[in-house]
Write a protein that holds these residues in place. Structure first.
Motif, short mmCIF file in Angstrom:
data_model
loop_
_atom_site.label_atom_id
_atom_site.label_comp_id
_atom_site.label_asym_id
_atom_site.label_seq_id
_atom_site.Cartn_x
_atom_site.Cartn_y
_atom_site.Cartn_z
N ILE A 1 -6.83 5.46 -6.70
CA ILE A 1 -5.70 4.56 -6.51
C ILE A 1 -5.64 3.56 -7.67
O ILE A 1 -4.56 3.30 -8.22
N TRP A 2 -6.77 3.00 -8.04
CA TRP A 2 -6.82 2.05 -9.16
C TRP A 2 -6.37 2.74 -10.46
O TRP A 2 -5.52 2.23 -11.18
N ASN A 3 -6.93 3.91 -10.73
CA ASN A 3 -6.63 4.62 -11.97
C ASN A 3 -5.15 5.04 -12.04
O ASN A 3 -4.54 4.95 -13.10
N ASP A 4 -4.62 5.49 -10.92
CA ASP A 4 -3.24 6.01 -10.91
C ASP A 4 -2.19 4.89 -10.82
O ASP A 4 -1.00 5.17 -11.01
N ASN A 5 -2.61 3.67 -10.52
CA ASN A 5 -1.64 2.58 -10.31
C ASN A 5 -1.94 1.33 -11.15
O ASN A 5 -1.30 0.30 -10.96
N ARG A 6 -2.88 1.42 -12.07
CA ARG A 6 -3.28 0.19 -12.75
C ARG A 6 -2.23 -0.40 -13.66
O ARG A 6 -2.30 -1.57 -14.00
N ASN A 7 -1.24 0.35 -14.05
CA ASN A 7 -0.16 -0.19 -14.87
C ASN A 7 1.02 -0.68 -14.04
O ASN A 7 1.99 -1.17 -14.57
N TYR B 1 0.83 -1.21 0.00
CA TYR B 1 0.00 0.00 0.00
C TYR B 1 0.86 1.26 0.00
O TYR B 1 0.55 2.23 -0.68
N GLU B 2 1.94 1.25 0.74
CA GLU B 2 2.82 2.43 0.79
C GLU B 2 3.47 2.70 -0.55
O GLU B 2 3.84 3.83 -0.85
N SER B 3 3.61 1.67 -1.39
CA SER B 3 4.24 1.85 -2.70
C SER B 3 3.30 2.46 -3.74
O SER B 3 3.74 2.85 -4.81
N LEU B 4 2.02 2.53 -3.42
CA LEU B 4 1.03 3.04 -4.38
C LEU B 4 0.98 4.55 -4.39
O LEU B 4 1.17 5.21 -3.36
N GLN B 5 0.71 5.10 -5.56
CA GLN B 5 0.47 6.53 -5.68
C GLN B 5 -0.95 6.81 -5.18
O GLN B 5 -1.90 6.14 -5.58
N LYS B 6 -1.07 7.79 -4.28
CA LYS B 6 -2.37 8.13 -3.70
C LYS B 6 -2.60 9.63 -3.87
O LYS B 6 -1.64 10.41 -3.90
N PRO B 7 -3.87 10.05 -3.95
CA PRO B 7 -4.14 11.48 -4.09
C PRO B 7 -3.79 12.25 -2.82
O PRO B 7 -3.72 11.68 -1.73
N SER B 8 -3.61 13.54 -2.96
CA SER B 8 -3.22 14.38 -1.82
C SER B 8 -4.27 14.38 -0.71
O SER B 8 -3.95 14.59 0.45
N TRP B 9 -5.51 14.10 -1.06
CA TRP B 9 -6.60 14.12 -0.08
C TRP B 9 -6.83 12.76 0.59
O TRP B 9 -7.77 12.59 1.37
N CYS B 10 -5.94 11.80 0.34
CA CYS B 10 -6.04 10.49 0.99
C CYS B 10 -5.81 10.66 2.49
O CYS B 10 -4.80 11.24 2.90
N PRO B 11 -6.75 10.17 3.31
CA PRO B 11 -6.53 10.30 4.77
C PRO B 11 -5.28 9.54 5.20
O PRO B 11 -4.91 8.54 4.60
#
Length: 164
Positions: A156-162, A36-46
């Motif tokens: 998360i899915w859209n930004d990390n699907r590749n 999970y820490e390796s995933l790109q997340k949006p700035s508004w992710c809690p």
């Protein structure tokens, strides 16, 4: 034969949703530090520490709401099949999300599961409204959180699907 104390159903219904949450937390704790820490997340992710207290509160709220509906309808009977069946369905979907998203790393299927959970939780809330308004109102924060969680899961899915 000893009958359960009058408070036992309220406690049981209130605690039931936590069972899946506790089992899911074992998967989550293992996957957060690496995957999970390796995933790109949006700035508004809690931040990660927010999730446990929020889910604890939401599980307690929806669980108590289910008790109010059960009590109002006189227990498990023909009248309670739809409102408590919808509740059980959304709870099963809720519990399924963690093994799908965190355990199997299936972000897209996690999103599908979340959207189904949100729809079923909304149907549960509507079915509860004419039975016990307080129970329906107890679902409102959960619906709001599911909306945010769906948007987060999508990003998360859209930004990390590749990403493998």
């Amino acid at each position: 034969m000893e009958v359960a104390p009058a408070w036992a159903p309220a406690v049981g219904f209130t605690l039931l949703p936590h069972a899946g949450g506790l089992l899911g937390s074992r998967i989550t704790k293992k996957e957060i530090p690496v995957w999970y820490e390796s995933l790109q997340k949006p700035s508004w992710c809690p931040p990660n520490w927010v999730f446990a207290p929020v889910w604890g509160t939401l599980y307690t709220s929806m669980g108590y709401g289910s008790y109010l509906v059960w009590k109002e309808l006189g227990g498990f009977n023909e009248k309670s099949v739809v409102p408590l069946g919808l509740y059980a369905g959304q709870l099963a979907l809720n519990w399924a999300w963690t093994p799908i998203f965190f355990g199997a790393h299936k972000m897209g299927w996690g999103l599908v599961t979340l959207l189904l959970t949100t729809g079923t939780a909304a149907a549960t809330t509507v079915s509860w409204y004419n039975i016990n308004k307080t129970a329906a109102y107890l679902m409102a924060p959960y619906l709001a959180w599911l909306t945010m969680a769906s948007a987060l899961n999508y990003r998360i899915w859209n930004d990390n699907r590749n990403k493998k």
